[in-house]
Design an enzyme around this catalytic site. Structure first.
Site, PDB file in Angstrom:
ATOM      1  N   GLU A  92       1.333   7.842   4.611  1.00 39.35           N
ATOM      2  CA  GLU A  92       2.228   8.278   3.558  1.00 39.35           C
ATOM      3  C   GLU A  92       1.706   9.545   2.897  1.00 39.35           C
ATOM      4  O   GLU A  92       0.528   9.888   3.003  1.00 39.35           O
ATOM      5  CB  GLU A  92       2.348   7.188   2.516  1.00 39.35           C
ATOM      6  CG  GLU A  92       1.014   6.863   1.903  1.00 39.35           C
ATOM      7  CD  GLU A  92       1.175   5.888   0.768  1.00 39.35           C
ATOM      8  OE1 GLU A  92       0.794   6.237  -0.348  1.00 39.35           O
ATOM      9  OE2 GLU A  92       1.715   4.808   1.023  1.00 39.35           O
ATOM     10  N   CYS A 105       0.432  15.459  -2.100  1.00 31.68           N
ATOM     11  CA  CYS A 105      -0.691  14.545  -1.917  1.00 31.68           C
ATOM     12  C   CYS A 105      -0.727  14.135  -0.443  1.00 31.68           C
ATOM     13  O   CYS A 105       0.238  13.565   0.071  1.00 31.68           O
ATOM     14  CB  CYS A 105      -0.472  13.335  -2.828  1.00 31.68           C
ATOM     15  SG  CYS A 105      -1.689  12.046  -2.610  1.00 31.68           S
ATOM     16  N   CYS A 112      -8.252   2.791   5.608  1.00 29.83           N
ATOM     17  CA  CYS A 112      -9.535   3.205   5.036  1.00 29.83           C
ATOM     18  C   CYS A 112     -10.564   2.093   5.176  1.00 29.83           C
ATOM     19  O   CYS A 112     -10.313   0.950   4.781  1.00 29.83           O
ATOM     20  CB  CYS A 112      -9.383   3.608   3.575  1.00 29.83           C
ATOM     21  SG  CYS A 112     -10.898   4.378   2.954  1.00 29.83           S
ATOM     22  N   CYS A 116     -12.295  -0.268  -1.037  1.00 31.51           N
ATOM     23  CA  CYS A 116     -12.309  -0.478  -2.486  1.00 31.51           C
ATOM     24  C   CYS A 116     -11.328  -1.613  -2.816  1.00 31.51           C
ATOM     25  O   CYS A 116     -10.229  -1.666  -2.258  1.00 31.51           O
ATOM     26  CB  CYS A 116     -11.922   0.795  -3.223  1.00 31.51           C
ATOM     27  SG  CYS A 116     -12.947   2.195  -2.755  1.00 31.51           S
ATOM     28  N   CYS A 119      -7.525  -0.977  -4.136  1.00 24.37           N
ATOM     29  CA  CYS A 119      -6.753   0.033  -3.411  1.00 24.37           C
ATOM     30  C   CYS A 119      -6.012  -0.585  -2.240  1.00 24.37           C
ATOM     31  O   CYS A 119      -6.608  -1.296  -1.420  1.00 24.37           O
ATOM     32  CB  CYS A 119      -7.712   1.124  -2.931  1.00 24.37           C
ATOM     33  SG  CYS A 119      -6.950   2.284  -1.795  1.00 24.37           S
ATOM     34  N   CYS A 333      -1.900   5.057  -3.833  1.00 19.84           N
ATOM     35  CA  CYS A 333      -2.577   5.063  -2.548  1.00 19.84           C
ATOM     36  C   CYS A 333      -2.149   3.931  -1.596  1.00 19.84           C
ATOM     37  O   CYS A 333      -2.490   2.778  -1.813  1.00 19.84           O
ATOM     38  CB  CYS A 333      -4.051   4.915  -2.919  1.00 19.84           C
ATOM     39  SG  CYS A 333      -5.209   5.432  -1.733  1.00 19.84           S
TER      40      CYS A 333
HETATM   41  N1  SAH Z   1     -10.534   8.033  -0.519  1.00 20.38           N
HETATM   42  C1  SAH Z   1     -10.453   9.041  -1.507  1.00 20.38           C
HETATM   43  C2  SAH Z   1      -9.072   9.659  -1.633  1.00 20.38           C
HETATM   44  C3  SAH Z   1      -7.907   8.725  -1.558  1.00 20.38           C
HETATM   45  S1  SAH Z   1      -7.777   7.538  -2.881  1.00 20.38           S
HETATM   46  C4  SAH Z   1     -10.943   8.526  -2.841  1.00 20.38           C
HETATM   47  O1  SAH Z   1     -11.177   7.317  -2.977  1.00 20.38           O
HETATM   48  O2  SAH Z   1     -11.139   9.346  -3.742  1.00 20.38           O
HETATM   49  C5  SAH Z   1      -7.120   8.583  -4.162  1.00 20.38           C
HETATM   50  C6  SAH Z   1      -7.247   8.017  -5.555  1.00 20.38           C
HETATM   51  O3  SAH Z   1      -6.383   6.891  -5.739  1.00 20.38           O
HETATM   52  C7  SAH Z   1      -8.664   7.537  -5.892  1.00 20.38           C
HETATM   53  O4  SAH Z   1      -9.126   8.161  -7.064  1.00 20.38           O
HETATM   54  C8  SAH Z   1      -8.478   6.052  -6.120  1.00 20.38           C
HETATM   55  O5  SAH Z   1      -9.423   5.607  -7.065  1.00 20.38           O
HETATM   56  C9  SAH Z   1      -7.029   5.977  -6.577  1.00 20.38           C
HETATM   57  N2  SAH Z   1      -6.430   4.646  -6.416  1.00 20.38           N
HETATM   58  C10 SAH Z   1      -6.582   3.803  -5.379  1.00 20.38           C
HETATM   59  N3  SAH Z   1      -5.897   2.648  -5.607  1.00 20.38           N
HETATM   60  C11 SAH Z   1      -5.290   2.785  -6.808  1.00 20.38           C
HETATM   61  C12 SAH Z   1      -4.452   1.935  -7.592  1.00 20.38           C
HETATM   62  N4  SAH Z   1      -4.097   0.715  -7.174  1.00 20.38           N
HETATM   63  N5  SAH Z   1      -4.017   2.389  -8.789  1.00 20.38           N
HETATM   64  C13 SAH Z   1      -4.364   3.628  -9.224  1.00 20.38           C
HETATM   65  N6  SAH Z   1      -5.154   4.475  -8.524  1.00 20.38           N
HETATM   66  C14 SAH Z   1      -5.620   4.052  -7.325  1.00 20.38           C
HETATM   67 FE1  SF4 Z   2     -10.449   4.347   0.719  1.00 18.75          FE
HETATM   68 FE2  SF4 Z   2      -8.761   3.627  -1.206  1.00 18.75          FE
HETATM   69 FE3  SF4 Z   2     -11.375   3.546  -1.636  1.00 18.75          FE
HETATM   70 FE4  SF4 Z   2     -10.118   5.930  -1.447  1.00 18.75          FE
HETATM   71  S1  SF4 Z   2      -9.810   4.372  -3.024  1.00 18.75           S
HETATM   72  S2  SF4 Z   2     -12.059   5.293  -0.462  1.00 18.75           S
HETATM   73  S3  SF4 Z   2      -8.561   5.405   0.110  1.00 18.75           S
HETATM   74  S4  SF4 Z   2     -10.263   2.283  -0.120  1.00 18.75           S
END
Ligand code: SAH
Ligand code: SF4
Length: 350
Positions: A92, A105, A112, A116, A119, A333
């Protein structure tokens, strides 16, 4: 024989691939210009090239971009795209208009592996690296559909995946994208991959760096971002202090606010303490909830979010508190893809 795709290649690469087919060297430069700067998607539209050359180019090369599988408009004006790739995988991306500018974006991987816990992309699990053509293709399609010239476009690598775990293709994509977009308007966001941060710092046309901090201490960061075991918070901060920043530039710290976990005023003060000495700005993002993929996690009350932001400002930091754009179309994300997978699974169950 599959045709060679010219998307995702630098003007030099395009020039040398095309050179054997053209009679005069400037023709190769023209082709590169059409593709890189004018975002041409057919050879036929390259109107200042001889018709015969356009036909020959068409026989030898393709200009293949990812296919748009779904487009969703949000009330706030953003558009969410689901791109289908050649192998059937999907990613996406989001186009967000703001103040006459367009922020795109982009995704760097189809899932991934960093995992995390807050996410959706992490919950979907590991994916493959996108090729430079697939990264540049997202930009090309959305920029063409959504309008403005390249000079009014910002790019952020905050879609699916960890860009600094896909350095080879990200590097190629940046080489292409920085032909028409200033590196000052490109941001790479990372969960804190130390070798990747060093790699980015050593690049000549360096984009901006954003780091997903998300917790003020090792124990809690490890809890929601398991990568912290491999790359501890103290080492991350030390690496960031060494990151080469030009005058006036700052590192962005993203901080997803999760209710009753990392959202207190004390936490905000701890963040300010951690960032001391680093030219930084903080982007506090209330968690985008997803009861299916992220059960049990909630965003804080808005008063809590405000108090958190105020505490950071009181400590002298520049802060933006923003909900992720396009919440009503599930713009966080990986969430659109999550919904599609769910729909596919439901269909398969019946
Ligand atoms: N992997 C990279 C870039 C993609 S994630 C990273 O982690 O920075 C991009 C952003 O989306 C990150 O700052 C992450 O903390 C945020 N993000 C992920 N899941 C989210 C959620 N459920 N609500 C709000 N922000 C989220
Ligand atoms: Fe991967 Fe989501 Fe963590 Fe970014 S926030 S590193 S996309 S698992």
């Amino acid at each position: 024989m599959a045709q060679l795709n010219l998307i995702g290649r630098t003007p030099e690469e395009i020039g040398s691939l095309v050179a054997p087919l053209v009679d005069r060297p400037f023709r190769a430069r023209q082709v590169a210009h059409w593709i890189t700067l004018r975002r041409a998607c057919t050879f036929a539209e390259m109107s200042d090239l001889p018709k015969e050359l356009r036909r020959v180019l068409d026989q030898h090369f393709s200009l293949a971009e990812p296919e748009v599988a779904a487009r969703t408009a949000s009330r706030d004006g953003s558009h969410k795209y689901l791109f289908r790739l050649d192998d059937g995988a999907s990613v996406e991306a989001v186009a967000m208009p703001e103040d006459g500018k367009l922020t795109l974006c982009l995704s760097s991987q189809t899932g991934c592996a960093v995992g995390c816990t807050f996410c959706v992309t992490g919950a979907l699990g590991a994916g493959r690296n996108l090729a430079a053509a697939e990264i540049v293709g997202q930009y090309r399609v959305m920029a063409r559909e959504r309008g403005p010239g390249a000079e009014r476009i910002n790019l952020v690598f905050m879609g699916m995946g960890e860009p600094l775990l896909n350095r080879v293709e990200l590097g190629r994509a940046l080489d292409v994208l920085t032909q028409c977009i200033s590196p000052r308007r490109i941001t790479v966001s990372t969960a804190g991959i130390l070798p990747g941060i060093r790699w980015l710092g050593a690049r000549p046309r360096r984009p901006k760096l954003a780091v997903s901090l998300n917790a003020p201490d090792q124990v809690r960061r490890e809890h929601i971002m398991p990568i912290t075991k491999r790359y501890p918070l103290v080492e991350l901060m030390a690496e960031l202090r060494r990151f080469p920043l030009e005058r006036g530039r700052r590192i962005t710290f993203e901080y997803v606010l999760i209710r009753d976990f990392n959202d207190s005023v004390e936490d905000a003060r701890a963040v300010a303490h951690l960032l001391r000495g680093i030219p930084s700005k903080v982007n506090a993002i209330p968690l985008n909830e997803d009861p299916v993929w992220l059960p049990g996690l909630s965003e804080p009350e808005s008063a809590t979010v405000e108090a958190f932001g105020r505490a950071l400002r009181d400590a002298g930091l520049t802060v933006t508190v923003r909900r992720s754009k396009g919440r009503d179309v599930a713009a966080a994300c990986g969430q659109l893809k999550g919904q599609h997978q769910l729909a596919e699974r439901k269909t398969a169950d019946h």
